[in-house]
Design an enzyme around this catalytic site. Structure first.
Site, PDB file in Angstrom:
ATOM      1  N   ASP A 181      -0.400  -3.815   6.205  1.00 21.73           N
ATOM      2  CA  ASP A 181      -1.046  -3.288   7.408  1.00 21.73           C
ATOM      3  C   ASP A 181      -2.519  -3.693   7.467  1.00 21.73           C
ATOM      4  O   ASP A 181      -3.329  -3.012   8.105  1.00 21.73           O
ATOM      5  CB  ASP A 181      -0.943  -1.754   7.448  1.00 21.73           C
ATOM      6  N   HIS A 218       4.231  -4.680  10.770  1.00 20.33           N
ATOM      7  CA  HIS A 218       4.655  -4.063  12.037  1.00 20.33           C
ATOM      8  C   HIS A 218       4.746  -5.086  13.165  1.00 20.33           C
ATOM      9  O   HIS A 218       3.997  -6.064  13.187  1.00 20.33           O
ATOM     10  CB  HIS A 218       3.657  -2.975  12.479  1.00 20.33           C
ATOM     11  N   HIS A 243      -7.673  -0.735   5.445  1.00 19.78           N
ATOM     12  CA  HIS A 243      -6.616   0.141   5.984  1.00 19.78           C
ATOM     13  C   HIS A 243      -6.423   1.305   5.004  1.00 19.78           C
ATOM     14  O   HIS A 243      -6.432   2.464   5.376  1.00 19.78           O
ATOM     15  CB  HIS A 243      -5.340  -0.671   6.165  1.00 19.78           C
ATOM     16  N   HIS A 295       0.841  -1.206   0.000  1.00 21.79           N
ATOM     17  CA  HIS A 295       0.000   0.000   0.000  1.00 21.79           C
ATOM     18  C   HIS A 295       0.871   1.248   0.000  1.00 21.79           C
ATOM     19  O   HIS A 295       2.086   1.170   0.157  1.00 21.79           O
ATOM     20  CB  HIS A 295      -1.019  -0.020   1.140  1.00 21.79           C
ATOM     21  N   HIS A 327       1.371   3.916   1.914  1.00 25.31           N
ATOM     22  CA  HIS A 327       1.867   4.697   3.057  1.00 25.31           C
ATOM     23  C   HIS A 327       3.399   4.828   3.021  1.00 25.31           C
ATOM     24  O   HIS A 327       4.101   3.860   2.696  1.00 25.31           O
ATOM     25  CB  HIS A 327       1.414   4.065   4.376  1.00 25.31           C
ATOM     26  N   ASP A 373       5.744   4.794   5.160  1.00 23.73           N
ATOM     27  CA  ASP A 373       6.594   3.854   5.907  1.00 23.73           C
ATOM     28  C   ASP A 373       6.662   2.487   5.224  1.00 23.73           C
ATOM     29  O   ASP A 373       7.328   1.572   5.717  1.00 23.73           O
ATOM     30  CB  ASP A 373       6.145   3.723   7.377  1.00 23.73           C
ATOM     31  N   HIS A 374       6.000   2.352   4.076  1.00 25.48           N
ATOM     32  CA  HIS A 374       6.073   1.100   3.298  1.00 25.48           C
ATOM     33  C   HIS A 374       6.730   1.296   1.929  1.00 25.48           C
ATOM     34  O   HIS A 374       7.175   0.339   1.326  1.00 25.48           O
ATOM     35  CB  HIS A 374       4.671   0.493   3.127  1.00 25.48           C
TER      36      HIS A 374
HETATM   37 ZN   LIG Z   1      -0.183   1.656   6.452  1.00 26.71          ZN
END
Ligand SMILES: [Zn+2]
Length: 259
Positions: free
Chosen positions: A132, A170, A115, A57, A59, A61-62
């Site tokens: 996530d 995570h 998400h 996805h 985001h 942090d990915h």
């Molecule tokens: Zn995420």
């Protein structure tokens, strides 16, 4: 043969998963490289070379490390069709195969909105890369989807073969288990797993991957049609709940406030 997968830690609690290519020794596929630095350090340490990138996805942090990784050498990047990714990627639709024949790898794409709306998961070789959407003993926050959408996404993942090993984005397992045991305090599998997780975390070890067969027993978000979980959600909501999606909505909102 099961995949050889290892975690690379990024930020406070993210995992970038590195998959050894079965057909190309020394070459690896990275899942959700949010940060290039720890991944480059691991490639250097292990003497392996990056052959492809999978994204679940959009985001940061990915996906945050992808540009820097591509500057060091072009590799194919696969991910969901979402302009917010803003990178040259090969987009994957639901049920489409992500094929890497040179590497001996192929994954099914599962659209799992909730998400984020365009979130996908990768399943193949007995492994699930759930980003996530599904965490061990929990699930991601519902930023963009609706409860029926995210509940359906989690049910799709629950229906995969139980011996599937789940690799998520995570390390949230310990906190998730605290919530799971608040919802379902007498869950023996969750109580036993809490002790195992305590030992792993005390030794600074990851609690992942987690077999789906375990998640089905301990994860309240995969058990929204279970009588005990439903009764707990109804007590929390103070009203009867009609179906699994309503139970999911109450659990998700409850977890959002849970400390
Ligand atoms: Zn995420």
């Amino acid at each position: 043969m099961p995949l050889n997968v290892r975690p690379v830690r990024a930020f406070a609690d993210n995992y970038i998963w590195l998959i050894d290519a079965p057909a190309a020794p020394g070459r690896v596929v990275a899942v959700d490289p949010g940060d290039a630095a720890p991944l480059l350090a691991e490639l250097q340490r292990s003497g392996s070379s990056l052959a492809a990138i999978l994204l679940t996805h959009h985001h940061p942090d990915h996906i945050g490390g992808v540009s820097r990784l591509l500057e060091r050498g072009r590799v194919p990047v696969f991910g969901p069709d979402d302009p917010r990714i803003g990178l040259p990627i090969r987009t994957l639709r639901d049920a489409e195969q992500c094929k890497l024949p040179d590497l001996g790898l192929a994954f099914d794409t599962l659209a799992v909105p909730g998400h984020t709306l365009s979130h996908i998961a990768f399943w193949g070789h007995g492994a699930l890369f759930s980003g996530d959407t599904l965490f061990s003993a929990g699930c991601g926050r519902m930023f963009e989807g609706t409860p029926p959408q995210m509940s359906a996404s989690l049910h799709r993942l629950r229906d995969l073969p139980p011996d599937t090993l789940m690799y998520c984005g995570h390390e949230y397992t310990a906190a998730n288990l605290r919530f799971a045991l608040t919802v379902d305090p007498h869950n023996t599998a969750a109580l036993e797993h809490r002790d195992a997780v305590k030992r792993l975390r005390a030794a600074d070890e990851p609690t992942l991957p987690s077999p789906l067969s375990l998640e089905i027993r301990i994860n309240p978000f995969l058990r929204c049609d279970d009588a005990t979980v439903r009764a707990a959600a109804e007590r929390h909501a103070g009203k009867p709940l009609a179906g699994a999606a309503d139970v999911f909505a109450v659990l998700r909102a409850w977890k959002d406030q849970f400390r």
